[in-house]
Write an enzyme that holds these catalytic residues in place. Sequence first.
Site, PDB file in Angstrom:
ATOM      1  N   SER A  64      36.870   4.187  24.437  1.00 31.51           N
ATOM      2  CA  SER A  64      37.117   3.166  24.585  1.00 31.51           C
ATOM      3  C   SER A  64      35.350   2.600  24.699  1.00 31.51           C
ATOM      4  O   SER A  64      34.368   3.023  24.317  1.00 31.51           O
ATOM      5  CB  SER A  64      37.247   1.794  26.020  1.00 31.51           C
ATOM      6  N   ASN A 372      35.809  -8.850  32.497  1.00 31.99           N
ATOM      7  CA  ASN A 372      36.044  -7.981  31.358  1.00 31.99           C
ATOM      8  C   ASN A 372      36.306  -8.221  29.955  1.00 31.99           C
ATOM      9  O   ASN A 372      35.737  -7.418  28.996  1.00 31.99           O
ATOM     10  CB  ASN A 372      35.535  -6.565  31.712  1.00 31.99           C
ATOM     11  N   PRO A 497      37.293   2.108  44.974  1.00 27.46           N
ATOM     12  CA  PRO A 497      36.839   3.378  44.246  1.00 27.46           C
ATOM     13  C   PRO A 497      36.683   2.954  42.169  1.00 27.46           C
ATOM     14  O   PRO A 497      38.258   2.370  42.445  1.00 27.46           O
ATOM     15  CB  PRO A 497      37.472   4.252  44.997  1.00 27.46           C
TER      16      PRO A 497
END
Length: 542
Positions: A64, A372, A497
Amino acid sequence: MDFGAITKHSVLHAKPSGLLFQYGTAGFRMKAEHLDHVMFRMGLLAVLRSKQTKSTIGVMVTASHNPEEDNGVKLVDPLGEMLAPCWEEYATCLANAEEEDMQRVLIDISEKEAVDLQQDAFVVIGRDTRPSSEKLSQSVIDGVTVLGGQFHDYGLLTTPQLHYMVCCRNTSGQYGMATIEGYYQKLSKAFVELTKQASRSGDEFRSLKVDCANGIGALKLKEMENYLSQGLSVQLFNDGTKGKLNHLCGADFVKSHQKPPQGMEIKSNERCCSFDGDADRIVYYYCDADGHFHLIDGDKIATLISSFLKELLVEIGENLNVGVVQTAYANGSSTRYLEEVMKVPVYCTKTGVKHLHHKAQEFDIGVYFEANGHGTALFSKAVEDKVKQLAGELEDKKGKAAKILRNIIDLFNQAAGDAIADMLVIEAILALKSLTVQQWDALYTDLPNRQLKVKVADRKVISTTDAERQAVTPPGLQEAINDLVKKYRLSRAFVRPSGTEDVIRVYAEADSQESADSLAHEVSLAVFQLAGGIGERPQPGF
Ligand code: 16G
Ligand code: MG
């Protein structure tokens, strides 16, 4: 299973020692040189999954938006969805198995999942444009064949195109033809019909600049251009002929640096967009007359799409529900606008497409986007049937709205978020509504925000709840964040995380950029102190 043959081939794809492999948010991802054995073993696993589901399974070789030197692999489940969670665990287990344990692990998986080993298996494979991808996809094929699976290698594909192929093959062509032409035809037919509807309302010829991240999106958009006729003219930049994949360009760069990509000349008020390296993300932007950069991210894309779909439903007069699914990264202004102005219910899930996708399936129409630029809209079977019926029967206003909706349903690649499909939907909506990019941007103003990363010895020490908005461990961290957030206006912050990198991610937003920057910095310090930060202490300034 012919274990003699498996071992013979497996030793040719030896596992490097001292490394841990993890099927993360979107498959395995790391330096390409470490991945050969993972590819071979994912070929094996895809065969088992195919036998178990009695369906075609996909294997996509891509990393990606990661740097060109990385690579990765993910499996695609029968309806084009992400791999089921318990199979992610098998994938991790298989990737980490020592050579002598391979047999046991394969038998274990087969037994646990009651895989009928006599069943036929079929696997389809796609890859991105990374230099390492071709050889790695050969290793996948090696794994597939040694377990007796059949395969079709599509070669270069965007990730969403591979999802599309899998979905087509498992629905006996109902979703579309499982060829690259089939994909172009399905999408372009819907798009051209939509633009015809728009041109009746007097819209002018449309053009769009596309930054292809020097990736696969460029090749595929070039091929597709011929199918789009006069509806849209795309001008491609970072098409891979010169620059490096994802380097200073692409959706991830534009979103995280909040600036235009290199290699693209932008005149004021021109509508531009960026894909990521495997073309499953898209963000839009423009520069205003004063040269200021304006980012239109996944949140604003979701807002445009869900508002438009809601308007269509009002025209159609059916009592259907629209829901929007976001993650904690969604800008607070977008959530407020959707809930308070648009009156659309908004839900928050953990990061990663599979979580959003799952939630979006609960609605008649579920629109999901990560900030995003990763996302799509899902339509229930009932909606699809109703819309088809109305579009066929009626010629009035209601029938017109149904026809538009039918084409939008065809256009979205519902199997996965797809930058090409999303781009065409957005272009069609802007044309149908005669909206400029500035008008779209003006729907609401993003709250200033900042994202940072902190290195810690073990990122697992941070665990979260409430769709990643609250830290549960280490003790005291959430209280520290709460105290810091209180110091600023319109503020919010969370930590989690990363699922793709060995870091902790920090997000903060507030009423001004200075406040967002300062809050993000203070939260980073709290993470560093309370969660075992390593290396240099986070410094203020960016
Ligand atoms: C993966 C996810 C993406 C998510 C990102 C978060 C898929 C197909 N991709 O790229 O949706 O936003 O990871 O990365 O699910 P992070 O965990 O490193 O923040
Ligand atoms: Mg991607």
